[in-house]
Design a protein around this motif. Structure first.
Motif, mmCIF file in Angstrom:
data_model
loop_
_atom_site.group_PDB
_atom_site.id
_atom_site.type_symbol
_atom_site.label_atom_id
_atom_site.label_comp_id
_atom_site.label_asym_id
_atom_site.label_seq_id
_atom_site.Cartn_x
_atom_site.Cartn_y
_atom_site.Cartn_z
ATOM 1 N N PRO A 1 0.801 -1.225 0.000
ATOM 2 C CA PRO A 1 0.000 0.000 0.000
ATOM 3 C C PRO A 1 0.835 1.278 0.000
ATOM 4 C CG PRO A 1 -0.960 -1.595 1.506
ATOM 5 C CD PRO A 1 0.347 -2.170 1.048
ATOM 6 N N ASP A 2 2.046 1.229 0.587
ATOM 7 C CA ASP A 2 2.874 2.434 0.625
ATOM 8 C C ASP A 2 3.693 2.633 -0.640
ATOM 9 O OD1 ASP A 2 4.848 0.532 0.790
ATOM 10 O OD2 ASP A 2 5.614 1.162 2.748
ATOM 11 N N GLY A 3 3.510 1.741 -1.622
ATOM 12 C CA GLY A 3 4.206 1.880 -2.885
ATOM 13 C C GLY A 3 5.463 1.051 -3.014
ATOM 14 N N ARG A 4 5.946 0.481 -1.931
ATOM 15 C CA ARG A 4 7.141 -0.359 -2.016
ATOM 16 C C ARG A 4 6.841 -1.605 -2.842
ATOM 17 N NH1 ARG A 4 10.768 0.041 3.348
ATOM 18 N NH2 ARG A 4 9.694 1.724 4.431
ATOM 19 N N GLU A 5 7.834 -2.055 -3.562
ATOM 20 C CA GLU A 5 7.677 -3.267 -4.360
ATOM 21 C C GLU A 5 8.616 -4.356 -3.844
ATOM 22 O OE1 GLU A 5 8.092 -2.467 -8.507
ATOM 23 O OE2 GLU A 5 6.125 -1.508 -8.647
ATOM 24 N N LEU A 6 8.051 -5.514 -3.562
ATOM 25 C CA LEU A 6 8.814 -6.662 -3.091
ATOM 26 C C LEU A 6 8.916 -7.668 -4.234
ATOM 27 C CD1 LEU A 6 7.037 -7.208 0.351
ATOM 28 C CD2 LEU A 6 8.790 -5.534 -0.250
ATOM 29 N N THR A 7 10.086 -8.212 -4.428
ATOM 30 C CA THR A 7 10.277 -9.183 -5.500
ATOM 31 C C THR A 7 10.493 -10.574 -4.928
ATOM 32 O OG1 THR A 7 12.663 -8.739 -5.540
ATOM 33 C CG2 THR A 7 11.275 -7.462 -7.038
ATOM 34 N N GLY A 8 10.114 -11.576 -5.707
ATOM 35 C CA GLY A 8 10.272 -12.944 -5.256
ATOM 36 C C GLY A 8 9.685 -13.932 -6.236
ATOM 37 N N VAL A 9 9.075 -14.983 -5.706
ATOM 38 C CA VAL A 9 8.528 -16.040 -6.551
ATOM 39 C C VAL A 9 7.138 -16.446 -6.067
ATOM 40 C CG1 VAL A 9 10.749 -16.999 -7.253
ATOM 41 C CG2 VAL A 9 9.668 -17.810 -5.144
ATOM 42 N N LYS A 10 6.322 -16.870 -7.024
ATOM 43 C CA LYS A 10 5.068 -17.548 -6.754
ATOM 44 C C LYS A 10 5.234 -18.992 -7.191
ATOM 45 C CE LYS A 10 1.233 -14.244 -6.926
ATOM 46 N NZ LYS A 10 0.019 -13.851 -7.681
ATOM 47 N N ALA A 11 4.654 -19.907 -6.432
ATOM 48 C CA ALA A 11 4.800 -21.312 -6.776
ATOM 49 C C ALA A 11 3.522 -22.071 -6.451
ATOM 50 C CB ALA A 11 5.973 -21.930 -6.014
ATOM 51 N N THR A 12 3.310 -23.143 -7.176
ATOM 52 C CA THR A 12 2.182 -24.038 -6.942
ATOM 53 C C THR A 12 2.699 -25.474 -6.878
ATOM 54 O OG1 THR A 12 0.633 -22.585 -8.093
ATOM 55 C CG2 THR A 12 -0.028 -24.884 -7.811
ATOM 56 N N VAL A 13 2.265 -26.181 -5.867
ATOM 57 C CA VAL A 13 2.593 -27.601 -5.743
ATOM 58 C C VAL A 13 1.313 -28.396 -5.965
ATOM 59 C CG1 VAL A 13 3.433 -29.437 -4.237
ATOM 60 C CG2 VAL A 13 4.479 -27.176 -4.144
ATOM 61 N N ARG A 14 1.340 -29.258 -6.979
ATOM 62 C CA ARG A 14 0.181 -30.084 -7.296
ATOM 63 C C ARG A 14 0.492 -31.550 -7.040
ATOM 64 N NH1 ARG A 14 0.093 -26.139 -11.312
ATOM 65 N NH2 ARG A 14 -1.929 -25.075 -11.590
ATOM 66 N N THR A 15 -0.421 -32.213 -6.370
ATOM 67 C CA THR A 15 -0.358 -33.659 -6.235
ATOM 68 C C THR A 15 -1.621 -34.232 -6.876
ATOM 69 O OG1 THR A 15 -1.524 -33.735 -4.099
ATOM 70 C CG2 THR A 15 0.869 -33.395 -4.050
ATOM 71 N N ARG A 16 -1.782 -35.516 -6.791
ATOM 72 C CA ARG A 16 -2.960 -36.135 -7.408
ATOM 73 C C ARG A 16 -4.246 -35.672 -6.746
ATOM 74 N NH1 ARG A 16 -6.044 -40.465 -6.368
ATOM 75 N NH2 ARG A 16 -4.779 -40.984 -4.543
ATOM 76 N N THR A 17 -4.175 -35.325 -5.471
ATOM 77 C CA THR A 17 -5.403 -35.023 -4.728
ATOM 78 C C THR A 17 -5.586 -33.558 -4.350
ATOM 79 O OG1 THR A 17 -4.282 -35.588 -2.665
ATOM 80 C CG2 THR A 17 -5.517 -37.347 -3.778
ATOM 81 N N ASP A 18 -4.515 -32.772 -4.368
ATOM 82 C CA ASP A 18 -4.694 -31.379 -3.943
ATOM 83 C C ASP A 18 -3.649 -30.468 -4.564
ATOM 84 O OD1 ASP A 18 -2.376 -31.883 -2.526
ATOM 85 O OD2 ASP A 18 -3.379 -32.125 -0.603
ATOM 86 N N LYS A 19 -3.780 -29.182 -4.240
ATOM 87 C CA LYS A 19 -2.890 -28.153 -4.759
ATOM 88 C C LYS A 19 -2.709 -27.091 -3.691
ATOM 89 C CE LYS A 19 -4.291 -24.824 -7.519
ATOM 90 N NZ LYS A 19 -4.754 -24.002 -8.670
ATOM 91 N N ALA A 20 -1.498 -26.534 -3.590
ATOM 92 C CA ALA A 20 -1.222 -25.464 -2.638
ATOM 93 C C ALA A 20 -0.434 -24.367 -3.333
ATOM 94 C CB ALA A 20 -0.447 -25.988 -1.434
ATOM 95 N N ASP A 21 -0.784 -23.125 -3.028
ATOM 96 C CA ASP A 21 -0.117 -21.969 -3.616
ATOM 97 C C ASP A 21 0.777 -21.296 -2.584
ATOM 98 O OD1 ASP A 21 -1.372 -22.185 -6.147
ATOM 99 O OD2 ASP A 21 -3.194 -21.285 -5.317
ATOM 100 N N PHE A 22 1.983 -20.946 -3.005
ATOM 101 C CA PHE A 22 2.965 -20.280 -2.157
ATOM 102 C C PHE A 22 3.382 -18.956 -2.784
ATOM 103 C CE2 PHE A 22 3.297 -24.756 -1.317
ATOM 104 C CZ PHE A 22 3.602 -24.882 0.023
ATOM 105 N N GLU A 23 3.735 -18.015 -1.937
ATOM 106 C CA GLU A 23 4.339 -16.777 -2.408
ATOM 107 C C GLU A 23 5.453 -16.412 -1.439
ATOM 108 O OE1 GLU A 23 3.181 -12.197 -3.765
ATOM 109 O OE2 GLU A 23 1.612 -13.650 -3.289
ATOM 110 N N ILE A 24 6.624 -16.131 -1.974
ATOM 111 C CA ILE A 24 7.785 -15.777 -1.153
ATOM 112 C C ILE A 24 8.411 -14.525 -1.755
ATOM 113 C CG2 ILE A 24 10.016 -16.514 -0.241
ATOM 114 C CD1 ILE A 24 9.074 -19.414 -0.668
ATOM 115 N N VAL A 25 8.387 -13.437 -0.995
ATOM 116 C CA VAL A 25 8.979 -12.191 -1.455
ATOM 117 C C VAL A 25 9.801 -11.598 -0.320
ATOM 118 C CG1 VAL A 25 7.174 -11.697 -3.145
ATOM 119 C CG2 VAL A 25 6.938 -10.852 -0.807
#
Length: 206
Positions: free
Chosen positions: A144-168
């Motif tokens: 909100p203050d205008g700062r920009e954080l850089t990093g990665v978004k990732a998704t882990v998929r298995t046969r039964t589920d999925k999870a989303d990660f974000e690391i900045v």
């Protein structure tokens, strides 16, 4: 990851069970004009004040609360606690975890800029079990203050589920912060607001 999440859920269940057994133990003490009464959120109580007057009081819990660390702050659901752990070497970790395994992690570094650790942290957080598939892409998170954080978004998929990660991360020459979120696909409808509120309210004090 699943073992750590399972441990979090188990700890929550045991805590709730312990509180349920202690039926007479209230979570809060409310003091009015020197008179103290034990009370739980959502509960009404009568307080006999000095002079013989009786007052009816009620304690309600706000939906959200603000947590402030040394160099940051954010808003989280008030029914979720933020735990603090000293990881050593001037690194402190703050964890907010729901019973369903949605997590917000802030790691505070006092001696180094942690921005370059994004990939290492991603590997630790998303150790893919047999049959799982990890996909990732660079990301930028604007606060909100205008700062920009850089990093990665990732998704882990298995046969039964999925999870989303974000690391900045955000860092200066010899200090900084890493921010990590995780939410499961099956729980996104109810759990995503916790993640959204974190990013909408995150403030960095560096």
């Amino acid at each position: 990851m699943r073992l750590r999440l399972a441990a979090t859920v188990l700890a929550t269940i045991l805590l709730c069970a312990g509180l349920a057994r202690a039926e007479d133990l209230k979570a809060f003490k409310l003091t009015i004009d020197g008179v103290t009464v034990d009370i739980d959120p959502g509960e009404d109580a009568n307080v006999s004040l000095p002079g013989g007057k009786t007052a009816k009081v009620r304690l309600d819990r706000n939906d959200f609360a603000t947590f402030s660390g040394g160099t940051f702050s954010f808003v989280h659901p008030s029914n979720i606690s933020v735990t603090k752990t000293d990881l050593g070497d001037s690194i402190t970790q703050y964890l907010a975890a729901s019973a369903l395994g949605t997590i917000v992690v802030v790691q505070e570094y006092g001696k180094m800029n942690p921005v370059s650790l994004n990939q290492l942290m991603l590997q630790e957080m998303t150790k893919v079990q047999a049959g799982g598939i990890l996909t990732q892409e660079p990301t930028t998170r604007k606060l909100p203050d205008g700062r920009e954080l850089t990093g990665v978004k990732a998704t882990v998929r298995t046969r039964t589920d999925k999870a989303d990660f974000e690391i900045v991360g955000f860092g200066l020459a010899d200090q900084g912060l890493l921010f990590i979120t995780r939410v499961g696909d099956q729980d996104a409808a109810t759990e995503q607001p916790m993640i959204d509120k974190f990013w909408e309210t995150l403030k960095i004090k560096l």
